[in-house]
Enzyme design. Structure first.
Site, PDB file in Angstrom:
ATOM      1  N   LYS A 197       0.820  -1.218   0.000  1.00  0.00           N
ATOM      2  CA  LYS A 197       0.000   0.000   0.000  1.00  0.00           C
ATOM      3  C   LYS A 197       0.855   1.270   0.000  1.00  0.00           C
ATOM      4  CE  LYS A 197      -4.207  -2.047   1.677  1.00  0.00           C
ATOM      5  NZ  LYS A 197      -3.731  -3.465   1.745  1.00  0.00           N
TER       6      LYS A 197
HETATM    7  C1  LIG Z   1      -4.314  -4.525   0.943  1.00  0.00           C
HETATM    8  C2  LIG Z   1      -3.493  -5.772   0.779  1.00  0.00           C
HETATM    9  C3  LIG Z   1      -3.832  -6.773  -0.165  1.00  0.00           C
HETATM   10  C4  LIG Z   1      -5.078  -6.690  -1.040  1.00  0.00           C
HETATM   11  O1  LIG Z   1      -5.001  -5.723  -2.024  1.00  0.00           O
HETATM   12  P1  LIG Z   1      -6.355  -5.198  -2.730  1.00  0.00           P
HETATM   13  O2  LIG Z   1      -5.942  -4.065  -3.582  1.00  0.00           O
HETATM   14  O3  LIG Z   1      -7.253  -4.770  -1.598  1.00  0.00           O
HETATM   15  O4  LIG Z   1      -6.921  -6.330  -3.490  1.00  0.00           O
HETATM   16  C5  LIG Z   1      -3.014  -7.887  -0.262  1.00  0.00           C
HETATM   17  N1  LIG Z   1      -1.921  -8.037   0.528  1.00  0.00           N
HETATM   18  C6  LIG Z   1      -1.560  -7.107   1.438  1.00  0.00           C
HETATM   19  C7  LIG Z   1      -0.367  -7.338   2.293  1.00  0.00           C
HETATM   20  C8  LIG Z   1      -2.330  -5.940   1.598  1.00  0.00           C
HETATM   21  O5  LIG Z   1      -1.970  -5.029   2.521  1.00  0.00           O
END
Ligand SMILES: *Cc1c(COP(=O)(O)O)cnc(C)c1O
Length: 493
Positions: free
Chosen positions: A115
């Site tokens: 993120k």
């Molecule tokens: C948020 C997240 C995801 C999922 O991603 P999306 O865009 O919500 O599908 C997968 N792995 C980790 C470690 C995350 O923080």
């Protein structure tokens, strides 16, 4: 100029900077580029140069009202000195006893999770969008978090002019590491606060505040940083190009070869970015939507039936524990059209399920495959890849790896790329258990033990966390959230 249209109301059309400022469109819709022809490009023009030049090329297409000069500046600011790796999102080869694949490491940012890539960008895009739209209020971001989003948002908004952020997390409901990542940052415009309640209470509380006090005090407007903001989605498109460029440079693929991407999915944001990369013209074979035991998307991609009325499982890949994947609405809008999308979303709200038509399903299945793996399969993948290759994956990446192994035999792509969304050290306990090791009793101990066993370096942002002073000590009742936001909004400089 690219127009962004609401998925719930075709008459709402705005520029990219306005879409970023708004976050969500009126009546609950999400903003999408109205005309996909306008994002088409020759991918050769994009994959020249380094990550930042690719980011500039992609942002210039999607965010065309900012202008090239400003985009240059915003990309530089977003990624300067924030990532521990020059490539920002490096691709590495890894193998298990059964297969080999390329891992796209998205976790070299300040909080060691993917993120960071988008949340380094969004605050700068928002800050610039204020002046472009004559918006004079400061923006106060409210976020409820079950762990990972909160710290990435805090890092992203730290010291960004005209913005502030308050993160609410459930008291006792996050890991020590996650908590320390939120309560130690010292920038004056960021705050983390525990609430006495669970994650749902925090989320409901935040949603209520958006309704009750959209302007908590004069000169301040509330906003959100969640993944439905188009300013979070577009920065994620960039690393699909970056991965392709790296495979090409390494001679793994020839120019024009198709590549499959296996994406550990929760809210469908990450994989949706891959679909935009495909629509821009990047040679992508299939997008594999990898889920954990919460397999609502696997069923949907197989049958066209979306059904959230099912048991909710807490798994060792918590960021994928989601039953309603909001970003799927964007895909529906393009495939099923505006009218069906509104209908399906209504049905989801009222009845908890919907069924798309056979034609719509086969259109989606041309690109997407859904696969799921459970905790045990993910753990087995961590162990197998580590024993075969001394490469360590986290619990989200390993779900994607396990899904890749179930699917790979049917693929005719030149290479498969598994997206790695978190550093293994962020989930040390589950990783140690997967390796068959005893736990130490603390996050810090587990992290160090992981390091001793694997020799892999602990990211600096995580290694230092246990020694930093705690800045944010507040613990409040849910009923006090409103007063808290007003107080913090007043206290800004
Ligand atoms: C948020 C997240 C995801 C999922 O991603 P999306 O865009 O919500 O599908 C997968 N792995 C980790 C470690 C995350 O923080």
């Amino acid at each position: 100029m690219i127009e962004y249209v609401s998925t719930r109301n075709p008459s709402i059309r705005v520029s990219s900077s306005k879409a970023i400022l708004d976050g969500q469109a009126e009546s609950g819709g999400l903003y999408v580029p109205a005309d996909l022809d306008l994002i088409k490009a020759d991918y050769h023009d994009i994959i020249k140069g380094n990550f930042k030049s690719m980011a500039k090329a992609v942002w210039n297409i999607f965010f065309d009202d900012y202008g090239e000069e400003l985009i240059d500046e915003l990309v530089e600011r977003s990624y300067k000195n924030k990532f521990s790796c020059d490539k920002i999102t490096p691709v590495v080869k890894a193998q298990s006893s059964k297969s080999e694949a390329y891992v796209l490491e998205l976790y070299h940012g300040p909080t060691s999770a993917f993120k960071d890539v988008a949340l380094s960008a969004l605050p700068n895009l928002m800050s610039a969008a204020r002046s472009m739209n004559d918006f004079t209020d400061d923006i106060m971001i409210l976020t409820a978090t079950s762990g990972d989003t909160g710290s990435a948002a805090i890092q992203g908004f730290s010291d960004v002019p005209g913005t502030g952020i308050i993160v609410f997390y459930p008291y006792g409901g996050v890991s020590d590491t996650q908590k320390l990542q939120m309560v130690t940052p010292a920038s004056p415009n960021v705050t983390a606060c525990a609430i006495r309640g669970n994650f749902d209470d925090a989320q409901t509380g935040v949603k209520r505040l958006f309704r009750e006090i959209p302007k908590p005090v004069k000169g301040v407007s509330l906003s959100s940083a969640n993944s439905i903001n188009i300013g979070r989605l577009v920065p994620q498109v960039v690393y699909y190009f970056s991965a392709y460029a790296q495979l090409l440079e390494a001679g793994v693929i020839a120019d024009g070869d198709k590549v499959d991407f296996v994406v550990p999915t929760g809210n469908f944001g990450d994989i949706m970015a891959g679909w935009f990369a495909l629509k821009m013209g990047l040679p992508i074979g299939r997008l594999i939507c990898a889920s954990n035991k919460n397999d609502v998307l696997t069923e949907f991609l197989l049958t066209g039936h979306y059904d959230r009325k099912r048991d909710f499982y807490k798994t060792t890949s918590p960021s994928m524990d989601i039953l309603v994947s909001s970003n799927l609405e964007r895909l529906l809008w393009y495939i099923c059209g505006p009218e069906h999308t509104v209908e399906y979303m209504k049905q989801l709200e009222k009845e908890g399920e919907y069924q798309i038509t056979d034609d719509e399903l086969s259109e989606i299945q041309k690109v997407f495959t859904g696969v799921f793996s459970d905790d045990a399969e993910g753990a087995a993948a961590i162990r197998d890849v580590f024993e075969s290759d001394k490469y360590l994956m986290d619990t989200h990446t390993s779900i994607a790896w396990a899904c890749m192994e179930k699917y790979i035999a049917g693929s005719d792509a030149a290479a498969s790329v598994v997206l790695s969304t978190a550093s293994p050290y962020k989930f040390s306990a589950a990783v140690l258990e997967a390796l068959g090791e005893e736990l130490t009793g603390s996050d810090e101990g587990n992290m160090n033990k992981c390091h001793e066993i694997t020799g892999a370096e602990i990211p600096s942002g995580l290694a230092g966390i246990f020694k930093k002073p705690i800045i944010h000590n507040d613990v409040i009742e849910i009923s006090d959230m409103k007063a808290y936001v007003i107080e913090k909004s007043n206290a800004r400089d």
